[in-house]
Scaffold this motif. Structure first.
Motif, PDB file in Angstrom:
ATOM      1  N   THR A  69       0.828  -1.205   0.000  1.00 49.43           N
ATOM      2  CA  THR A  69       0.000   0.000   0.000  1.00 49.43           C
ATOM      3  C   THR A  69       0.863   1.256   0.000  1.00 49.43           C
ATOM      4  O   THR A  69       0.549   2.241  -0.680  1.00 49.43           O
ATOM      5  N   LEU A  70       1.951   1.220   0.737  1.00 52.09           N
ATOM      6  CA  LEU A  70       2.864   2.366   0.749  1.00 52.09           C
ATOM      7  C   LEU A  70       3.414   2.631  -0.648  1.00 52.09           C
ATOM      8  O   LEU A  70       3.474   3.789  -1.099  1.00 52.09           O
ATOM      9  N   MET A  71       3.796   1.573  -1.352  1.00 47.34           N
ATOM     10  CA  MET A  71       4.304   1.743  -2.716  1.00 47.34           C
ATOM     11  C   MET A  71       3.211   2.305  -3.636  1.00 47.34           C
ATOM     12  O   MET A  71       3.475   3.178  -4.474  1.00 47.34           O
ATOM     13  N   VAL A  72       1.976   1.848  -3.447  1.00 44.57           N
ATOM     14  CA  VAL A  72       0.876   2.282  -4.308  1.00 44.57           C
ATOM     15  C   VAL A  72       0.559   3.760  -4.105  1.00 44.57           C
ATOM     16  O   VAL A  72       0.379   4.508  -5.081  1.00 44.57           O
ATOM     17  N   ILE A  73       0.475   4.207  -2.856  1.00 47.95           N
ATOM     18  CA  ILE A  73       0.092   5.606  -2.624  1.00 47.95           C
ATOM     19  C   ILE A  73       1.152   6.569  -3.128  1.00 47.95           C
ATOM     20  O   ILE A  73       0.849   7.709  -3.510  1.00 47.95           O
ATOM     21  N   VAL A  74       2.399   6.112  -3.159  1.00 48.29           N
ATOM     22  CA  VAL A  74       3.481   6.959  -3.669  1.00 48.29           C
ATOM     23  C   VAL A  74       3.516   6.910  -5.195  1.00 48.29           C
ATOM     24  O   VAL A  74       3.633   7.940  -5.864  1.00 48.29           O
ATOM     25  N   ALA A  75       3.397   5.705  -5.757  1.00 43.42           N
ATOM     26  CA  ALA A  75       3.476   5.548  -7.212  1.00 43.42           C
ATOM     27  C   ALA A  75       2.345   6.283  -7.921  1.00 43.42           C
ATOM     28  O   ALA A  75       2.532   6.812  -9.025  1.00 43.42           O
ATOM     29  N   THR A  76       1.167   6.336  -7.300  1.00 39.07           N
ATOM     30  CA  THR A  76       0.035   7.022  -7.918  1.00 39.07           C
ATOM     31  C   THR A  76       0.012   8.521  -7.603  1.00 39.07           C
ATOM     32  O   THR A  76      -0.926   9.214  -8.001  1.00 39.07           O
ATOM     33  N   ALA A  77       1.028   8.997  -6.886  1.00 38.42           N
ATOM     34  CA  ALA A  77       1.182  10.422  -6.547  1.00 38.42           C
ATOM     35  C   ALA A  77       0.034  10.951  -5.703  1.00 38.42           C
ATOM     36  O   ALA A  77      -0.326  12.127  -5.779  1.00 38.42           O
ATOM     37  N   ASN A  78      -0.529  10.071  -4.883  1.00 40.62           N
ATOM     38  CA  ASN A  78      -1.595  10.503  -3.979  1.00 40.62           C
ATOM     39  C   ASN A  78      -1.077  10.923  -2.610  1.00 40.62           C
ATOM     40  O   ASN A  78      -1.802  11.595  -1.865  1.00 40.62           O
ATOM     41  N   HIS A  79       0.152  10.524  -2.270  1.00 38.55           N
ATOM     42  CA  HIS A  79       0.691  10.846  -0.951  1.00 38.55           C
ATOM     43  C   HIS A  79       2.210  10.977  -0.995  1.00 38.55           C
ATOM     44  O   HIS A  79       2.878  10.396  -1.864  1.00 38.55           O
ATOM     45  N   PHE A  80       2.724  11.736  -0.032  1.00 40.45           N
ATOM     46  CA  PHE A  80       4.157  11.765   0.253  1.00 40.45           C
ATOM     47  C   PHE A  80       4.475  10.644   1.248  1.00 40.45           C
ATOM     48  O   PHE A  80       3.592  10.094   1.907  1.00 40.45           O
ATOM     49  N   TRP A  81       5.772  10.345   1.363  1.00 46.38           N
ATOM     50  CA  TRP A  81       6.203   9.391   2.391  1.00 46.38           C
ATOM     51  C   TRP A  81       5.745   9.847   3.770  1.00 46.38           C
ATOM     52  O   TRP A  81       5.309   9.045   4.594  1.00 46.38           O
ATOM     53  N   LEU A  82       5.868  11.144   4.038  1.00 52.84           N
ATOM     54  CA  LEU A  82       5.554  11.648   5.366  1.00 52.84           C
ATOM     55  C   LEU A  82       4.065  11.556   5.695  1.00 52.84           C
ATOM     56  O   LEU A  82       3.689  11.545   6.868  1.00 52.84           O
ATOM     57  N   ASP A  83       3.209  11.479   4.683  1.00 50.93           N
ATOM     58  CA  ASP A  83       1.791  11.229   4.944  1.00 50.93           C
ATOM     59  C   ASP A  83       1.621   9.856   5.590  1.00 50.93           C
ATOM     60  O   ASP A  83       0.752   9.657   6.446  1.00 50.93           O
ATOM     61  N   ALA A  84       2.458   8.917   5.158  1.00 49.02           N
ATOM     62  CA  ALA A  84       2.415   7.571   5.742  1.00 49.02           C
ATOM     63  C   ALA A  84       2.831   7.605   7.205  1.00 49.02           C
ATOM     64  O   ALA A  84       2.253   6.896   8.040  1.00 49.02           O
ATOM     65  N   VAL A  85       3.822   8.428   7.525  1.00 45.91           N
ATOM     66  CA  VAL A  85       4.236   8.574   8.922  1.00 45.91           C
ATOM     67  C   VAL A  85       3.071   9.096   9.761  1.00 45.91           C
ATOM     68  O   VAL A  85       2.833   8.639  10.886  1.00 45.91           O
ATOM     69  N   GLY A  86       2.329  10.038   9.201  1.00 41.35           N
ATOM     70  CA  GLY A  86       1.147  10.546   9.896  1.00 41.35           C
ATOM     71  C   GLY A  86       0.131   9.445  10.154  1.00 41.35           C
ATOM     72  O   GLY A  86      -0.471   9.376  11.229  1.00 41.35           O
ATOM     73  N   GLY A  87      -0.074   8.574   9.181  1.00 42.83           N
ATOM     74  CA  GLY A  87      -0.998   7.459   9.355  1.00 42.83           C
ATOM     75  C   GLY A  87      -0.532   6.496  10.442  1.00 42.83           C
ATOM     76  O   GLY A  87      -1.346   5.978  11.216  1.00 42.83           O
ATOM     77  N   ILE A  88       0.770   6.260  10.513  1.00 46.34           N
ATOM     78  CA  ILE A  88       1.322   5.371  11.545  1.00 46.34           C
ATOM     79  C   ILE A  88       1.125   5.975  12.933  1.00 46.34           C
ATOM     80  O   ILE A  88       0.780   5.270  13.891  1.00 46.34           O
ATOM     81  N   LEU A  89       1.336   7.281  13.054  1.00 48.80           N
ATOM     82  CA  LEU A  89       1.140   7.946  14.348  1.00 48.80           C
ATOM     83  C   LEU A  89      -0.328   7.876  14.783  1.00 48.80           C
ATOM     84  O   LEU A  89      -0.626   7.684  15.972  1.00 48.80           O
ATOM     85  N   CYS A  90      -1.240   8.024  13.838  1.00 53.10           N
ATOM     86  CA  CYS A  90      -2.658   7.902  14.164  1.00 53.10           C
ATOM     87  C   CYS A  90      -2.987   6.495  14.651  1.00 53.10           C
ATOM     88  O   CYS A  90      -3.762   6.316  15.604  1.00 53.10           O
ATOM     89  N   LEU A  91      -2.393   5.498  14.004  1.00 48.96           N
ATOM     90  CA  LEU A  91      -2.628   4.119  14.431  1.00 48.96           C
ATOM     91  C   LEU A  91      -2.064   3.874  15.830  1.00 48.96           C
ATOM     92  O   LEU A  91      -2.687   3.178  16.646  1.00 48.96           O
TER      93      LEU A  91
END
Length: 286
Positions: free
Chosen positions: A228-250
């Motif tokens: 999923t991380l590869m997909v959100i980056v490859a499709t230009a929907n998110h930055f890497w740091l958006d993923a960090v935000g998702g991890i902190l929320c979890l």
């Protein structure tokens, strides 16, 4: 015979109700925390209402375009400073392989919901004692994400001005992205931080890894958030740091569930007995 001393009953009569009354709030709290068998009608209604509320609030956040673009520029500069600004290269590389990027577009649009609902159904059927606590993690994760959407509007890379990111849904005319094409008006374009694709997929992956019995299924659980991380980056929907935000929320979601239930959801009993007045819950192995 000497006079016998008799203890008055008044003191006893008063002590018993005081003890029962003092313990009642604690017992009520314990009952709320105790694992219980979920009810199908309630869970379906709760999930439907919760997702409707989440979507309503998320889309009600003002689309602050100028601030969202400024925040995107700041994150892009920060990632360059940290040496992790690979999103543009990944986006262009994967976009050059048509079948791969088309598959990722549909992955982004569908699995986010399909896998999450699938894991919830699996928990409901196979781990009813852990269902409510694990569901609380997901709900708390999603709730705190709304705060991020409100206070930190962020444009996805594909909407950055002056950038060369490819909006893969627009280029390949694939269905699905709620933020591109004909569906873009149904979703807030500038609610990219945190990424709930990562928050939800990591919740799914950790749950599968912790509770599944088959080794290959557990491995797939861990691969899902990585893919999923590869997909959100490859499709230009998110930055890497958006993923960090998702991890902190979890992490926040797990903290809420841990404080409420007194342990990690996966440590709770797998099964719960049918209701009864004197039934005591005993831990069972997964």
């Amino acid at each position: 015979m000497g006079e016998s001393t008799v203890t008055p009953l008044e003191g006893r009569d008063q002590a018993v109700p005081q003890s029962v009354t003092a313990g009642t709030p604690r017992r009520r709290l314990d009952r709320l925390r105790a694992p219980r068998r979920p009810r199908l009608w309630f869970e379906v209604l709760l999930i439907a209402v919760s997702y409707w509320t989440y979507s309503l609030i998320r889309n009600a956040v003002p689309e602050q375009r100028s601030e969202a673009l400024r925040n995107a520029d700041w994150i892009w500069r920060m990632e360059h400073h940290l040496g992790i600004a690979f999103e543009e290269w990944v986006n262009h590389a994967v976009n050059s392989v048509t079948w791969l990027i088309v598959g990722m577009n549909y992955y982004y649009a569908t699995l986010h919901f399909v896998i999450t609902l699938g894991v919830l159904v699996w928990l409901y059927r196979s781990h009813p004692g852990r269902y409510a606590a694990t569901r609380l993690v997901l709900f708390a994760t999603t709730a705190v994400a709304l705060i991020g959407y409100y206070f930190y509007p962020l444009a996805p890379p594909r909407l950055m001005t002056g950038g060369t990111f490819v909006d893969t849904v627009m280029v390949h005319q694939t269905w699905g992205s709620m933020a591109s094409g004909d569906l873009k008006h149904m979703s807030n374009q500038y609610a990219a931080m945190p990424s709930m694709h990562i928050g939800w997929s990591l919740w799914c992956g950790l749950t599968i890894f912790a509770l599944a019995r088959l080794p290959w299924v557990r491995i797939l659980g861990l691969l899902y958030p990585a893919a999923t991380l590869m997909v959100i980056v490859a499709t230009a929907n998110h930055f890497w740091l958006d993923a960090v935000g998702g991890i902190l929320c979890l992490a926040f979601g797990f903290t809420v569930a841990g404080l409420w239930y007194g342990s990690l959801p996966y440590s709770l009993p797998r099964l719960v007995p049918t209701r009864g007045p004197n039934v005591r819950l005993l831990p069972t192995k997964a």
